[in-house]
Design an enzyme around this catalytic site. Structure first.
Site, mmCIF file in Angstrom:
data_model
loop_
_atom_site.group_PDB
_atom_site.id
_atom_site.type_symbol
_atom_site.label_atom_id
_atom_site.label_comp_id
_atom_site.label_asym_id
_atom_site.label_seq_id
_atom_site.Cartn_x
_atom_site.Cartn_y
_atom_site.Cartn_z
ATOM 1 N N CYS A 1 -10.438 -47.689 22.674
ATOM 2 C CA CYS A 1 -9.929 -48.140 21.375
ATOM 3 C C CYS A 1 -8.632 -47.402 21.030
ATOM 4 O O CYS A 1 -8.555 -46.180 21.099
ATOM 5 C CB CYS A 1 -11.012 -47.974 20.306
ATOM 6 S SG CYS A 1 -10.637 -46.964 18.894
ATOM 7 N N CYS B 1 -8.666 -44.747 18.403
ATOM 8 C CA CYS B 1 -9.374 -43.529 18.826
ATOM 9 C C CYS B 1 -8.456 -42.674 19.688
ATOM 10 O O CYS B 1 -8.436 -41.448 19.575
ATOM 11 C CB CYS B 1 -10.626 -43.873 19.623
ATOM 12 S SG CYS B 1 -11.769 -44.929 18.719
#
Ligand code: FAD
Length: 524
Positions: free
Chosen positions: A42, A45
């Site tokens: 992600c 992230c």
């Protein structure tokens, strides 16, 4: 799959959890937890990982009370556990209170943003939300005391320091300092909020936050820090003479402690560089470390020759040692052979010809590198000091390497150090770590200033990796260096995080490792 893990156990201060460990870690724990459930593919992230790493490092000392962790939901083996924790999007932040008995998926972190400072303050609030029944035992009482209690603390002497943080209601500094001091003993930190003017005047306080210190002998007064920042207060308190990092050694090993009592301690000044350390280090290097080989040949011999060349040309110590190094360097440089017995080096170092005015001590006398036990600090400390000294000298004397074949290369000193460490440093794991850092970034060094800063930065990375390691001396805890008391101008606060002013760091390094900071006290 295939994505790089964002956090590495042992490398980052983040606790890396997985399906096998998350329940055991967070259930009925003596510490609270803040877990980031993330996914390594992600984008958010990945972008956020540096903040999370910095936060974990920043609150490393709080770990006995609250821990910063991460769990990668993109790992196949973690899928089920992320479902069990009801994680629907990434990153998800969850708190787990200490001493939870039944399974819980944690409480969501809610904040206006995810900035480091916001999350850190939320961690403090979260700790404070514990009740007496589930309070993490390592966490100090965070509630303020009354001004009246300060006077009774001053009257009572119980053999340890008491620091009183005076601050205004909305401030987190006092509680952060309290948590920063968790791994330290012989000190208690309290805080007083919004004390009235008369009380503050009585203590001599003119601005908030301030810190009032009661020493074990009963004397007391305001402490003098250059900037009223958390890092300055914490670092000051950690370095008080009676304050020690709690020993991680298991009980039942008192013999080492007893030996330490018997060792003579030389008082020294942490802002100075001691000839005795550098010369004792050279003695160990030339007579002990190299002695592990019976002969030197080929690439090893060239590594030694280049390293000795750099040391001989740049070592700022006393003339007898410099002459010895020069003699060794000239001899190595003129060798027609590709293989020499180690004994030939030793004969030269021991100066068998007894040429007067050429001499290197054959005693070990640590001063700034003294350890509180014989196996701590010493040689590896002196090697770092020698290496930093060499990079600083190379900047101060740009012509020093002329005629050696190493001139004009801003990486020459670091490359010589790197090859020495990889080839000869007795600590193999150290050599491998250092080599890895060199491979990653040494190539970007283009000037002698960058070389000085590169070594400083990498040394701090090693410090942060080794914090809490059994090789850490409780009297010399690993911390970002230079600490605020050594160099106030080097430290700033940027968005709640202690940060470096690199221009000031460079100036400081040049001064600290410059020849005029070298003192000969205790040199043999
Ligand atoms: P040291 O880290 O040895 O530092 C010595 C002195 O240098 C300090 O007292 C301070 O005055 C100054 N200093 C501290 N930080 C900086 C900085 N950033 N810049 C400039 N000066 C500074 N041990 C391991 O367990 N694992 C390893 O992987 C490892 N790698 C190492 C790699 C190298 C190249 C070296 C020389 C040592 C390595 N060590 C490693 C040993 C470890 O780094 C320490 O030397 C040892 O633990 C002793 O620590 P110390 O408290 O004396 O401080």
């Amino acid at each position: 799959g295939g994505a790089a893990r964002l956090y590495r156990a042992g490398e980052d201060a983040v606790w890396v959890l997985d399906s096998g460990s998350v329940r055991g870690a967070t259930a009925n724990s003596s510490a609270a937890w803040l877990v980031q459930f993330y996914s390594s593919w992600c984008g958010h992230c990945i972008g956020y990982a540096p903040t999370w790493r910095a936060l974990a490092r920043d609150v490393q000392d709080w770990a006995a009370a609250i821990r910063v962790a991460a769990l990668d939901c993109a790992e196949d083996s973690n899928r089920e556990v992320c479902q069990a924790y009801d994680v629907h999007y990434y990153p998800t932040f969850r708190y787990f209170r200490a001493f939870t008995r039944d399974f819980t998926a944690g409480e969501n972190f809610k904040g206006p943003d995810r900035e480091l400072q916001t999350v850190r303050q939320a961690m403090v609030d979260f700790l404070q939300n514990h009740t007496d029944a589930n309070w993490p035992p390592a966490c100090p009482a965070l509630d303020p005391i009354r001004p009246g209690d300060v006077l009774s603390l001053i009257d009572r002497r119980d053999g340890h320091c008491v620091a009183i943080m005076l601050e205004s209601g909305g401030s987190y500094v006092g509680r952060e300092v309290m948590l920063d001091l968790i791994p330290y003993e012989n000190i208690a930190v309290k805080r007083v909020l919004d004390a009235d003017q008369a009380f503050l005047e009585k203590l001599g306080v003119s601005s908030l936050p301030s810190c009032y210190l009661i020493h074990p002998n009963g004397s007391h007064g305001l402490i003098d820090v250059a900037k009223p920042l958390r890092s300055f207060f914490s670092s000051y308190l950690k370095s008080l003479p009676h304050v020690r990092k709690k020993s991680l050694l298991l009980p039942g090993k008192p013999s080492a402690e007893e030996k330490a009592e018997a060792m003579e301690w030389r008082e020294f000044d942490r802002s100075k560089l001691y000839t005795a350390d550098l010369e004792s280090g050279l003695h160990c290097l030339l007579r002990v470390e190299l002695a592990a080989r019976s002969a030197l040949a080929g690439a090893e011999l060239r590594t030694l020759t280049d390293f000795i060349t750099v040391v001989a040309k740049l070592f700022p110590g006393r003339p007898p040692v410099r002459r010895l190094l020069e003699m060794l360097q000239e001899w190595l440089a003129s060798l027609p052979l590709d293989r020499i017995p180690y004994n030939a080096v030793l004969d030269l170092v021991d100066n068998k010809m007894r040429i007067s005015g050429i001499f290197l001590t054959n005693q070990i006398r640590w001063v700034g590198c003294q350890g509180s036990r014989p196996e701590l600090r010493g040689y590896s400390c002196s090697l770092w000091k020698l290496f930093h000294t060499l990079t600083v000298q190379a900047g101060a004397r740009p012509d020093a390497l002329d005629g050696t074949g190493l001139e004009g290369d801003p990486q020459a000193v670091l490359q010589a150090i790197r090859r020495y460490v990889r080839t000869f440093f007795g600590c193999k794991a150290c050599g491998e770590h250092f080599e890895q850092m060199a491979q990653e970034s040494l190539g970007s060094v283009k000037t002698s200033d960058q070389a000085i800063l590169w070594l400083w930065e990498k040394h701090n990375l090693v410090n942060s990796r080794l914090a809490g390691h059994p090789s850490e001396d409780p009297r010399f805890p690993k911390a970002p260096w230079p600490t605020p008391d050594l160099c106030p101008a080097c430290h700033e606060e940027t968005r709640g995080l202690d940060s470096w002013n690199e221009d000031q760091v460079l100036l400081f390094l040049k001064r600290h490792y410059g020849s005029s900071n070298l003192v000969h006290t205790h040199a043999a």
